[in-house]
Motif scaffolding. Structure first.
Motif, PDB file in Angstrom:
ATOM      1  N   ALA B 116       0.840  -1.205   0.000  1.00  0.00           N
ATOM      2  CA  ALA B 116       0.000   0.000   0.000  1.00  0.00           C
ATOM      3  C   ALA B 116       0.875   1.255   0.000  1.00  0.00           C
ATOM      4  O   ALA B 116       0.607   2.212  -0.734  1.00  0.00           O
ATOM      5  N   ARG B 117       1.948   1.240   0.777  1.00  0.00           N
ATOM      6  CA  ARG B 117       2.839   2.405   0.820  1.00  0.00           C
ATOM      7  C   ARG B 117       3.517   2.635  -0.524  1.00  0.00           C
ATOM      8  O   ARG B 117       3.667   3.780  -0.969  1.00  0.00           O
ATOM      9  N   GLU B 118       3.938   1.537  -1.170  1.00  0.00           N
ATOM     10  CA  GLU B 118       4.581   1.661  -2.492  1.00  0.00           C
ATOM     11  C   GLU B 118       3.622   2.270  -3.496  1.00  0.00           C
ATOM     12  O   GLU B 118       3.980   3.148  -4.272  1.00  0.00           O
ATOM     13  N   TYR B 120       0.973   4.096  -2.888  1.00  0.00           N
ATOM     14  CA  TYR B 120       0.689   5.485  -2.517  1.00  0.00           C
ATOM     15  C   TYR B 120       1.823   6.407  -2.974  1.00  0.00           C
ATOM     16  O   TYR B 120       1.578   7.495  -3.493  1.00  0.00           O
TER      17      TYR B 120
END
Lengths: 123, 123
Positions: B116-118, B120
């Motif tokens: 999810a961070r990647e 985003y």
């Protein structure tokens, strides 16, 4: 992130990324926002009223961090004025389901905590 | 505190004392200290090593707040030098039992959060 499939995450290790995730989830406002969103989707201002006492800036920062970590979905409808709705992702729902028992327990145990505080203050 | 027997605690209400209890429990270091003490009693320095990265001052403040709220017991044995041991009260044990599933879930879900961070970051 293939390295995560092979490494074991450990929140006790200061350099493990999992600690930052735990801190995002358990931040002052994140717990309340996640548990509120477990009731259903909210628009920003309604969520702000539900999470009594949060400032616009802090709620906005909290929601961004939760969105970045894949817990919250932000959907802007192309209307005038734009209508922005926040909801939980399946991952966020799992997180909320682990926070609700904690909150319920705190609310239930307030008499014991209050007694402990009284005793501590009277030492 | 008789008023707590009659009132319903609500962490969503900004003036409810239960919110301060939730915040003590879920503070940056309190979660880790409670879960570590669930493994068994610790002396201060051993606990500080277990909760990797915590300063002496922050661990001391955290333990005092948890002691005040009735979660942690501090026992000083009358030896030279004094031997101080920290352990969970039954209330603290209940709290830890609600924090452990949260920590385990975070550790388990790190690959999804990392993805999810990647995503985003690449928007």
């Amino acid at each position: 992130m293939e390295e995560f499939d092979q490494l074991v995450a450990d929140v006790f290790s200061r350099r493990c990324t999992s600690r930052t995730v735990l801190e995002t989830l358990t931040g002052r406002w994140a717990i309340l926002a996640l548990v509120a969103l477990h009731e259903g989707p909210y628009r920003f201002n309604a969520l702000r009223r539900r999470v009594d006492g949060v400032s616009e800036k802090m709620l906005s920062q909290t929601l961004h961090a939760l969105e970045r970590d894949g817990m919250v979905l932000r959907v802007a409808e192309p209307s005038i004025p734009p209508r922005v709705e926040y909801s939980l992702t399946p991952l966020g729902r799992e997180a909320a389901e682990r926070l609700i028992p904690l909150i319920e327990w705190v609310e239930e145990r307030m008499p014991q905590v209050a007694s402990a505080r009284e005793e501590y203050a009277s030492r």
